[in-house]
Scaffold this active site. Sequence first.
Site, mmCIF file in Angstrom:
data_model
loop_
_atom_site.group_PDB
_atom_site.id
_atom_site.type_symbol
_atom_site.label_atom_id
_atom_site.label_comp_id
_atom_site.label_asym_id
_atom_site.label_seq_id
_atom_site.Cartn_x
_atom_site.Cartn_y
_atom_site.Cartn_z
ATOM 1 N N GLU A 50 15.480 28.179 13.471
ATOM 2 C CA GLU A 50 15.033 28.264 12.074
ATOM 3 C C GLU A 50 13.848 29.220 11.952
ATOM 4 O O GLU A 50 13.794 30.054 11.046
ATOM 5 C CB GLU A 50 14.656 26.874 11.583
ATOM 6 C CG GLU A 50 14.051 26.832 10.190
ATOM 7 C CD GLU A 50 12.803 25.977 10.120
ATOM 8 O OE1 GLU A 50 11.758 26.497 9.677
ATOM 9 O OE2 GLU A 50 12.879 24.797 10.513
ATOM 10 N N HIS A 51 12.907 29.115 12.879
ATOM 11 C CA HIS A 51 11.759 30.025 12.870
ATOM 12 C C HIS A 51 12.194 31.474 13.100
ATOM 13 O O HIS A 51 11.714 32.396 12.428
ATOM 14 C CB HIS A 51 10.764 29.621 13.962
ATOM 15 C CG HIS A 51 9.833 28.520 13.566
ATOM 16 N ND1 HIS A 51 8.469 28.595 13.734
ATOM 17 C CD2 HIS A 51 10.074 27.310 12.996
ATOM 18 C CE1 HIS A 51 7.901 27.482 13.302
ATOM 19 N NE2 HIS A 51 8.858 26.679 12.859
ATOM 20 N N GLU A 128 2.135 24.180 17.330
ATOM 21 C CA GLU A 128 2.551 23.212 16.299
ATOM 22 C C GLU A 128 2.764 21.837 16.909
ATOM 23 O O GLU A 128 2.341 20.816 16.350
ATOM 24 C CB GLU A 128 3.846 23.714 15.644
ATOM 25 C CG GLU A 128 4.392 22.841 14.536
ATOM 26 C CD GLU A 128 5.708 23.366 13.975
ATOM 27 O OE1 GLU A 128 6.399 22.580 13.288
ATOM 28 O OE2 GLU A 128 6.054 24.534 14.225
#
Length: 425
Positions: A50-51, A128
């Site tokens: 997704e990133h 993260e």
Amino acid sequence: MNYARTTLHNGLRLLTNQMPGMRSASLAFFFTVGSRYEPDEIAGVSHFIEHMLFKGSSHYPTARSISEAIEGVGGVFNASTGKELTCYTARVPGEYLAEVLQVLADMVRYPLFDAAEIEKERAVIIEELSATQDDPQEWVNLLVEEAMWPNLPLGRDDAGSVASVSRLQRGQMMEYFDTYYRPNSLVISVAGNIDPQEVTWHVDQLFGNWQARDQPRWQECLPPLHAPRVRMIQKETEQTNICLATLGTSYASPDYYTLLVMNALLGDGMSSRLFQSIREEQGLAYDIGSYFNSYYETGNLTISAGVDPSHTEETISAIVTELARLCDEPVPGDELARIKAYVRGGMLLGLEGTQQVASWLGSQESLRHQIREIEEIISHVDAVTEQDIQRVAQACFAPEWRRLAIIGPDDPRRAEHFGKLLSGV
């Protein structure tokens, strides 16, 4: 909702909902893939992909060119990875919908997966993951899912772990992407200031030549009954963070709507039982509430609270008391009527924007393969009875299903003692 469904020959499903009077148009791309599809050794790959889709594609080779193409016409965009879905969204002035649709199509069909960008993003994702442990309130919610689904995909952080992300290779990402990013696993939902026929034409042009292919199924994740009930992490914090989870239900279950009402009754809003009892009457916690997750075959309901360490035991006992009360006592009719009105209002108020409508339609189609009209859902909510609530509470809130996560100064050697509190002892 005045929506239309179109299915392309390759299985891609398109939902369009024209909303007169709106200036914006919203897009949502839902792929039926998420963290529960991942083997342990590549945990976090869905989130990593997704990133990477924002880091460059065939016609927009850099992250900057992608953002400028969307923000340059006044749009905003985002993405998220969950257990069962990965979603890419954008909201733009209606007249620029076609341009932004083209950008998102290029991102999801022709990403570059540039090796240098992968390494930069790997560092970002590891940061993260590490940051989660600096936020006990977020960390404890992950910990209770580990307790509910130990050693199962539903019990993992959607972003994986530092270890799994560190060893992910470009080839593994490409293979996973090729397996799961397919037109027959994609639902595109568009709502707002749109011409449905024009949207359909653009989608066919951009996706019509994409070949369908079967993809592997997810692993069943029924929570084990006999598993350690308490997870604790000792951390010198000013506040003890607590999550108490119980069994829930799948979103295909007839009891889904009963649980929806039960969650509102327990901890959604300032008039809920937990808020009134634990904060307003007993003053044990500043922050307390509940939420529930439903998946294909299972689910859970979680109560979270932040308390002074001296109030940990008392708060856990008070939460257990409220769970037992739902099992033992019928909900008064006037309270049930008020909670149903709160649930109905939340649904209606939550569907006033184009982004909310696009997401509502797309997520339902992706997960349920059908759209339930808001009136139908409200009718299910209105049909929930006191007997339904007591029956579901007795099944889902039974002591053997209760799981507890605690992050704070308490010694983990006290886990057995806290386990006894879960049983009301």
